[in-house]
Design a protein around this motif. Structure first.
Motif, PDB file in Angstrom:
ATOM      1  N   VAL A   1       0.841  -1.192   0.000  1.00 25.39           N
ATOM      2  CA  VAL A   1       0.000   0.000   0.000  1.00 25.39           C
ATOM      3  C   VAL A   1       0.876   1.242   0.000  1.00 25.39           C
ATOM      4  CG1 VAL A   1      -0.208   0.153   2.531  1.00 25.39           C
ATOM      5  CG2 VAL A   1      -2.016   1.084   1.085  1.00 25.39           C
ATOM      6  N   ALA A   2       0.449   2.252  -0.745  1.00 20.40           N
ATOM      7  CA  ALA A   2       1.101   3.554  -0.727  1.00 20.40           C
ATOM      8  C   ALA A   2       0.492   4.375   0.405  1.00 20.40           C
ATOM      9  CB  ALA A   2       0.920   4.270  -2.066  1.00 20.40           C
ATOM     10  N   VAL A   3       1.361   5.011   1.189  1.00 21.97           N
ATOM     11  CA  VAL A   3       0.925   5.835   2.314  1.00 21.97           C
ATOM     12  C   VAL A   3       1.592   7.204   2.206  1.00 21.97           C
ATOM     13  CG1 VAL A   3       0.586   3.834   3.821  1.00 21.97           C
ATOM     14  CG2 VAL A   3       2.814   4.987   3.778  1.00 21.97           C
ATOM     15  N   ASP A   4       1.260   8.086   3.113  1.00 25.05           N
ATOM     16  CA  ASP A   4       1.911   9.395   3.175  1.00 25.05           C
ATOM     17  C   ASP A   4       3.305   9.197   3.754  1.00 25.05           C
ATOM     18  OD1 ASP A   4       2.760  11.987   3.710  1.00 25.05           O
ATOM     19  OD2 ASP A   4       0.781  12.689   4.306  1.00 25.05           O
TER      20      ASP A   4
ATOM     21  N   ALA B   1       3.224  -0.929   4.141  1.00 26.81           N
ATOM     22  CA  ALA B   1       3.552   0.361   3.540  1.00 26.81           C
ATOM     23  C   ALA B   1       4.825   0.230   2.720  1.00 26.81           C
ATOM     24  CB  ALA B   1       3.729   1.420   4.622  1.00 26.81           C
ATOM     25  N   ALA B   2       4.718   0.405   1.398  1.00 26.74           N
ATOM     26  CA  ALA B   2       5.863   0.194   0.523  1.00 26.74           C
ATOM     27  C   ALA B   2       5.987   1.249  -0.559  1.00 26.74           C
ATOM     28  CB  ALA B   2       5.779  -1.191  -0.130  1.00 26.74           C
TER      29      ALA B   2
ATOM     30  N   GLY C   1      -2.091  12.471   4.443  1.00 24.29           N
ATOM     31  CA  GLY C   1      -2.807  12.299   5.696  1.00 24.29           C
ATOM     32  C   GLY C   1      -2.569  10.935   6.302  1.00 24.29           C
ATOM     33  N   PRO C   2      -2.857  10.778   7.597  1.00 24.49           N
ATOM     34  CA  PRO C   2      -2.541   9.523   8.291  1.00 24.49           C
ATOM     35  C   PRO C   2      -3.461   8.366   7.942  1.00 24.49           C
ATOM     36  CG  PRO C   2      -3.684  11.032   9.768  1.00 24.49           C
ATOM     37  CD  PRO C   2      -3.406  11.800   8.505  1.00 24.49           C
ATOM     38  N   ALA C   3      -4.665   8.636   7.457  1.00 23.34           N
ATOM     39  CA  ALA C   3      -5.626   7.579   7.135  1.00 23.34           C
ATOM     40  C   ALA C   3      -5.992   7.632   5.662  1.00 23.34           C
ATOM     41  CB  ALA C   3      -6.874   7.707   8.010  1.00 23.34           C
ATOM     42  N   ARG C   4      -4.976   7.681   4.837  1.00 25.73           N
ATOM     43  CA  ARG C   4      -5.149   7.714   3.374  1.00 25.73           C
ATOM     44  C   ARG C   4      -4.208   6.685   2.771  1.00 25.73           C
ATOM     45  NH1 ARG C   4      -6.099   7.298  -1.255  1.00 25.73           N
ATOM     46  NH2 ARG C   4      -6.315   8.920  -2.859  1.00 25.73           N
ATOM     47  N   GLY C   5      -4.731   5.793   1.946  1.00 27.54           N
ATOM     48  CA  GLY C   5      -3.917   4.756   1.338  1.00 27.54           C
ATOM     49  C   GLY C   5      -4.281   4.524  -0.109  1.00 27.54           C
TER      50      GLY C   5
END
Length: 402
Positions: A317-320, A348-349, A357-361
């Motif tokens: 998953v892409a994260v911030d 997270a990769a 944001g913290p809750a965005r993927g």
């Protein structure tokens, strides 16, 4: 290559990053961005027991074995690098049936909650989208049917690290052009298409048209099938640092297509049917991506993400990346299209300019047309639970629960 030989080197990367982190650590950061981390028991996570933790463990080990992001992440992102490195070492030779017990023993779970603020109520759900690796047709030489050049990284492009600024360059720009007097904004899409950097770069591949090139740039990487039947991977190698504008939003705003049912296939078909509008609209996206070409080493996996590891379909998953350290596991609380059960453990990769944001993927779903449809269907409210590595000595890994 055995993970037992690779992981200690990867652990050294995490430990090196830890040297610049203050020694005093709280048990868990109370806030990340606008989110509060609320402790939660694994047994309270709907779908935790049913999910395939072994698949997530494979993705975790690939991220552990990766060379790491370039440029490196900031030192203040959440996720202690030394503790994460210790978890990587513990995962090296773990059998698949111990995967769930491993995550429970080595990590603590925290639900990401955005508290009420002003007129906005408390939010316990974030937002999840999907992305994929497009499979295109291409040629190493220009010719009939291969007219859109895929450009290599220019030799005067300077990429700024996350959060980095430089005198004379507005903070809106994430890259610049090296000049005798310092950095200046890099040419935008329209200028590049008009030949502004022709002396600084060259094509590494040719695609069938400008729409295929635009799709490749939006997704950030892809595969191309050559005339001789071989496939090559077309990998991200930098961008001009100009602001990104969504073409989907432009199409909707101008009334060309409705928001409902706006899929990749639909907007690319419209662009090809309206070439004059297409050129104008694509040029409104000032961002421009550069690539390199490499062989496809494992057709089952995706391209390397920002962490440097090959992406695992459905598990990366892409994260911030300005908030979270790559390698952290996240549990997605909700139903994913086409996936059994309710709840999904991912790693997270990767990151993306729209992932804020913290809750965005943004979940990587795979390669090709079917993956593209699945990615287009994924735009859902989703609960996010982050798994932070436990500090201190390695806890024993219990037998898996029946």
């Amino acid at each position: 290559m055995s993970f037992r030989h690779v992981l200690p080197r990867a652990a050294a990367v995490f430990v090196a990053a830890a040297l610049s982190v203050p020694l005093a650590r709280a048990e868990a950061p109370p806030r990340v961005g606008d989110g509060v981390l609320e402790p939660v028991a694994f047994s309270a996570l709907a779908g935790w027991r049913e999910d395939d933790a072994a698949a997530a463990l494979d993705a975790f080990r690939r991220t552990c074995a990766a060379p790491g992001p370039n440029p490196p992440q900031a030192t203040n992102v959440t996720g202690d690098p030394a503790d994460l490195a210790a978890a990587c070492v513990a995962a090296a030779d773990l059998p698949a049936d111990k995967a769930k017990a491993f995550f429970e023993a080595r990590f603590s779970a925290y639900r990401i909650v955005r508290p009420a603020s002003g007129a906005e109520p408390e939010r316990r759900l974030g937002f999840l989208t999907g992305y994929f690796e497009p499979e295109l047709v291409g040629s190493l030489e220009p010719g009939p049917g291969y007219t859109a050049p895929v450009l290599a990284r220019p030799d005067d492009l300077v990429t700024l690290a996350p959060g980095e600024t430089t005198p004379g360059l507005d903070a809106i720009y994430k890259a610049g052009r090296r000049t005798a007097t310092g950095l200046e904004p890099y040419p935008d899409r329209a200028a590049i298409e008009d030949g502004a950097i022709a002396a600084r770069t060259k094509p590494v591949l040719w695609l069938r048209d400008a729409v295929d090139l635009f799709v490749l740039q939006v997704q950030g990487s892809g595969r191309a099938r050559l005339p001789d039947g071989r496939s090559v991977r077309v990998l991200y190698d930098g961008k001009n640092g100009q602001p990104y504008t969504s073409i989907g939003k432009l199409l909707v705003a101008e009334g060309h297509l409705p928001l409902n049912g706006l899929s990749l296939e639909r907007w690319t078909t419209w662009l090809r049917a309206n070439p004059d509008h297409a050129r104008r609209l694509m040029r409104k996206n000032a961002s421009y991506v550069f690539f390199r070409v490499e062989p496809v080493e494992d057709a089952r996996l995706g391209p390397p993400g920002a962490a440097g590891a090959p992406l695992s379909p459905g598990r990366s998953v892409a994260v911030d990346g300005t908030l979270w350290r790559y390698g952290l596991p996240f549990f997605l609380e909700g139903k994913l299209p086409g996936q059994p059960g309710r709840g999904h453990l991912v790693i997270a990769a990767d990151t993306g300019s729209a992932i804020v944001g913290p809750a965005r993927g943004d979940l990587y779903v795979g390669t090709g047309a079917k993956a593209g449809i699945a990615a287009g269907d994924l735009h859902d409210r989703m609960g996010f639970v982050v798994l932070l590595p436990k500090p201190g000595a390695t806890p024993a890994i219990a037998e898996p629960r029946p």
